[in-house]
Scaffold this motif. Structure first.
Motif, PDB file in Angstrom:
ATOM      1  N   ASP A  98       4.440   5.649  -5.492  1.00 22.73           N
ATOM      2  CA  ASP A  98       4.537   5.727  -6.952  1.00 22.73           C
ATOM      3  C   ASP A  98       3.539   6.729  -7.512  1.00 22.73           C
ATOM      4  OD1 ASP A  98       6.606   3.941  -7.226  1.00 22.73           O
ATOM      5  OD2 ASP A  98       5.310   2.193  -7.357  1.00 22.73           O
ATOM      6  N   GLY A  99       2.341   6.783  -6.917  1.00 20.46           N
ATOM      7  CA  GLY A  99       1.368   7.770  -7.371  1.00 20.46           C
ATOM      8  C   GLY A  99       1.833   9.187  -7.121  1.00 20.46           C
ATOM      9  N   VAL A 100       2.468   9.428  -5.977  1.00 19.17           N
ATOM     10  CA  VAL A 100       2.987  10.766  -5.670  1.00 19.17           C
ATOM     11  C   VAL A 100       4.127  11.137  -6.608  1.00 19.17           C
ATOM     12  CG1 VAL A 100       4.195  12.117  -3.925  1.00 19.17           C
ATOM     13  CG2 VAL A 100       2.253  10.714  -3.269  1.00 19.17           C
ATOM     14  N   LEU A 101       5.020  10.194  -6.877  1.00 20.67           N
ATOM     15  CA  LEU A 101       6.151  10.479  -7.751  1.00 20.67           C
ATOM     16  C   LEU A 101       5.711  10.711  -9.195  1.00 20.67           C
ATOM     17  CD1 LEU A 101       8.737   7.869  -6.421  1.00 20.67           C
ATOM     18  CD2 LEU A 101       8.733  10.329  -6.028  1.00 20.67           C
ATOM     19  N   GLU A 150       2.491  11.784 -10.335  1.00 21.04           N
ATOM     20  CA  GLU A 150       1.512  12.824 -10.645  1.00 21.04           C
ATOM     21  C   GLU A 150       1.392  13.869  -9.543  1.00 21.04           C
ATOM     22  OE1 GLU A 150      -2.100  10.812 -11.351  1.00 21.04           O
ATOM     23  OE2 GLU A 150      -1.387   9.727 -13.106  1.00 21.04           O
ATOM     24  N   ALA A 151       2.427  14.086  -8.757  1.00 22.76           N
ATOM     25  CA  ALA A 151       2.302  15.016  -7.628  1.00 22.76           C
ATOM     26  C   ALA A 151       2.082  16.448  -8.091  1.00 22.76           C
ATOM     27  CB  ALA A 151       3.552  14.932  -6.749  1.00 22.76           C
ATOM     28  N   ASP A 152       2.744  16.864  -9.189  1.00 20.16           N
ATOM     29  CA  ASP A 152       2.665  18.252  -9.628  1.00 20.16           C
ATOM     30  C   ASP A 152       1.674  18.462 -10.765  1.00 20.16           C
ATOM     31  OD1 ASP A 152       4.619  18.903  -7.791  1.00 20.16           O
ATOM     32  OD2 ASP A 152       6.250  18.537  -9.208  1.00 20.16           O
ATOM     33  N   ALA A 153       0.944  17.426 -11.136  1.00 20.28           N
ATOM     34  CA  ALA A 153      -0.004  17.559 -12.246  1.00 20.28           C
ATOM     35  C   ALA A 153      -1.357  18.011 -11.727  1.00 20.28           C
ATOM     36  CB  ALA A 153      -0.141  16.218 -12.975  1.00 20.28           C
ATOM     37  N   ARG A 175       0.830  -1.208   0.000  1.00 21.33           N
ATOM     38  CA  ARG A 175       0.000   0.000   0.000  1.00 21.33           C
ATOM     39  C   ARG A 175       0.867   1.262   0.000  1.00 21.33           C
ATOM     40  NH1 ARG A 175      -5.177   1.252   1.849  1.00 21.33           N
ATOM     41  NH2 ARG A 175      -5.576   3.443   1.389  1.00 21.33           N
ATOM     42  N   ILE A 176       1.924   1.269   0.806  1.00 20.50           N
ATOM     43  CA  ILE A 176       2.782   2.454   0.885  1.00 20.50           C
ATOM     44  C   ILE A 176       3.519   2.676  -0.434  1.00 20.50           C
ATOM     45  CG2 ILE A 176       4.826   3.397   2.024  1.00 20.50           C
ATOM     46  CD1 ILE A 176       3.886   2.057   4.586  1.00 20.50           C
ATOM     47  N   GLN A 177       4.034   1.613  -1.046  1.00 20.89           N
ATOM     48  CA  GLN A 177       4.755   1.772  -2.303  1.00 20.89           C
ATOM     49  C   GLN A 177       3.819   2.224  -3.420  1.00 20.89           C
ATOM     50  OE1 GLN A 177       7.963   1.745  -2.854  1.00 20.89           O
ATOM     51  NE2 GLN A 177       7.599   2.251  -5.003  1.00 20.89           N
ATOM     52  N   ARG A 178       2.585   1.724  -3.413  1.00 23.25           N
ATOM     53  CA  ARG A 178       1.613   2.160  -4.426  1.00 23.25           C
ATOM     54  C   ARG A 178       1.329   3.657  -4.292  1.00 23.25           C
ATOM     55  NH1 ARG A 178      -3.973   1.022  -3.917  1.00 23.25           N
ATOM     56  NH2 ARG A 178      -3.371  -0.495  -2.338  1.00 23.25           N
ATOM     57  N   ASP A 179       1.150   4.119  -3.050  1.00 20.99           N
ATOM     58  CA  ASP A 179       0.918   5.548  -2.844  1.00 20.99           C
ATOM     59  C   ASP A 179       2.148   6.370  -3.214  1.00 20.99           C
ATOM     60  OD1 ASP A 179      -1.582   4.872  -1.945  1.00 20.99           O
ATOM     61  OD2 ASP A 179      -1.091   5.037   0.183  1.00 20.99           O
TER      62      ASP A 179
END
Length: 542
Positions: free
Chosen positions: A122-125, A127-130, A116-120
């Motif tokens: 990867d999502g932050v890395l 699309e964090a600034d989009a 769960r932590i790695q999935r979150d």
């Protein structure tokens, strides 16, 4: 009882600490290597991997940890096991030699928390600034799903359990996706709002984003929120019984947990699907309605939009001041920030004093109260507080600023309003004259938009004032429908009167610039009001 509560609190703190430790690998010095290793495990399902397998997958993916040797990789894996991201596997090793056994004896698999932590992460890395688009179309589906579910639940016999399960699961998936997209978009918006150094191109894009996209979102939410709240109010008394019926039909993992508890085995913790618990419905209702007195998410959305528009105006004022010749300090402030970043601590203090004049306070012109005697050695931290007037605190002066403004002259605005009212009255009078001249020959003329609008206004008033009678059949039994003998309406100011008569089999067609209007079984007669006729007679006699 106090001891048991304290023990439970300590257990909860220990569990929270254990789970938070799983985030440690994201901030460790070797975090890039840890992330690459975790991505290898997240790419598989129910698979345990040994060190040679992980090295091969890292080389295949070309990750940053591709240069790790077996010993260093083992150290990284054991560290991830200690943090709780990986688990040691109990898989039986089949080896053809001692060296192969030594390479493959330590196998690892992914823990649920680590996945769960790695999935979150990867999502932050990724699309964090989009700027994430808001799934606005899902809100219409949520409204439709709630209305259909309310109709089924309130119908005789209720909803079928399997149909109810499918509808509730779909409903909460749609709502969760919509709410997540709203949060992500407004988080991005808040990141942009914190900037006060936007140039003209960035400001133009920000303005289009606010005035077009945000306005469309808030209007759609404001339009559908009352409808969703009304559907939830209809559905709310039936939700407990509906959830009990769904649990009786399909318990899922909850039944397995209860069976394990009955057999005196450790119960399995179950995270139920969204919508299967009453708290999920409370959260859905609280998103659209103010149920706890703290305001709904719709209210917060409206407030956030207002703050965004205020920030847009602040940037517009700044750019206008810069465009009108006032000096911009943006470059100076950036240069000062670079000096602070490059300076040693002592030099930074000197720069701050020189730039902002933050010298030590030497004198305050406000004496303390006369009945208080403060020794000279009393520290400011512990000494009495002296009230400072607002004007002195903000401007450094007690004098009143500015002068009383003169009363504004609104004569020009009043003249414009009088002229607009006169033009509207003239247009309505012309429309009344046109209707009176067209009376009795509507099939031969084409009305203007103003004349048709006035005619529809009189027709609506006449039908509203009409006396409707229910016809009675020859056998004495009442029949369906109503009879309209006649109805009328008038406008004394325009001196126009409309009389509507019901005549079976007739059709009145009104042709106009806005389209054609067909009236079945109705005849229209337009003339002057009686007051107008009396007034003209008196004028002729005199």
């Amino acid at each position: 009882m106090g001891a048991s509560a304290s023990g439970a609190g300590q257990d909860a703190d220990e569990e929270a600490r254990r789970r938070l430790n799983a985030y440690t690998y994201l901030s460790a010095p070797e975090r890039l290597e840890h992330v690459a290793i975790m991505r290898v495990f997240c790419g598989t399902l129910l698979a345990d991997l040994a060190v040679p397998d992980i090295i091969a997958k890292l080389r295949q993916a070309g990750a940053s940890a591709v240069g790790l040797d077996a010993d260093t990789l083992t150290v990284r894996l054991e560290q991830l096991v200690q943090w709780g991201n990986l688990l040691r596997s109990s898989h039986t090793v089949n080896a053809s030699s001692i060296s192969e056994y030594q390479r493959s004896r330590s196998r690892y698999q992914l823990s649920k928390l680590g996945e769960r932590i790695q999935r979150d992460a990867d999502g932050v890395l990724a699309e964090a600034d989009a700027a994430r688009e808001v799934s606005n179309e899902l809100l219409a589906l949520v409204e439709r799903g709630l209305r259909e579910l309310a109709d089924l639940v309130t119908a005789p016999g209720g909803v079928e359990p399997q149909d109810g399960l499918e509808r509730i699961s779909t409903l909460f998936v749609q709502f969760t996706e919509f709410a997540d997209s709203i949060r992500d978009f407004y988080a991005y918006l808040g990141q942009v709002l914190s900037r006060y150094d936007l140039d003209s191109a960035e400001y133009q894009g920000f303005k289009d984003l606010l005035l077009d996209y945000v306005e469309a979102i808030t209007e759609d939410v404001a339009f559908r929120a009352p409808r969703i709240s009304a559907a939830l109010d209809t559905l709310w008394p039936h939700i407990p019984a509906l959830l009990d019926r769904l649990d009786s039909h399909a318990q899922g993992l909850t039944g397995l947990s209860a069976q394990a508890q009955d057999e005196s085995r450790p119960a399995v913790r179950i995270q139920r699907s969204r919508g299967r618990e009453f708290t999920d419905w409370e959260g859905l209702r609280g998103w659209f309605s103010n149920t706890d007195g703290q305001g709904s998410q719709v209210d917060q959305l409206r407030d956030a939009t207002l703050r965004a528009l205020q920030s847009l105006l602040a940037n517009a004022k700044r750019m206008l001041r810069s465009a009108t010749g006032e000096m911009s300090r943006r470059k100076d402030l950036l240069r000062l920030a670079r000096w602070f970043d490059e300076a040693a601590p002592r030099d930074a203090h000197d720069i701050a004093v020189a730039a902002f004049g933050l010298y030590g306070a030497r004198h305050l012109g406000i004496p303390p109260a006369t009945d208080e005697v403060v020794p000279a050695y009393t520290s400011w931290w512990t000494g009495p507080v002296v009230e400072v007037p607002v004007a002195l605190r903000e401007r450094g002066s007690r004098a009143q600023r500015g002068r009383a403004s003169a009363v504004e002259d609104h004569s020009a605005q009043k003249q414009l309003l009088r002229e607009a009212a006169r033009q509207r009255a003239a247009a309505r009078a012309a429309a009344a004259d046109e209707l009176r001249s067209a009376s009795g020959r509507f099939a031969e003329v084409r009305l203007t938009s103003a004349a048709l609008s006035l005619l529809l206004e009189l027709l609506a008033t006449a039908l509203g004032n009409a006396q409707l009678t229910r016809p009675i059949s020859t056998g004495g039994e009442r029949t369906a429908g109503f009879d309209l003998d006649s109805a009328s309406s008038e406008d004394a100011e325009l001196r126009i009167r409309l009389t509507v008569r019901r005549t079976a089999g007739t059709q009145t067609v009104l042709y106009s610039a806005d389209g054609d209007l067909l009236l079945d079984d109705l005849e229209l007669d337009i003339g002057r009001t009686s007051a107008a006729v009396d007034g003209e007679a008196e004028a002729s006699v005199s």
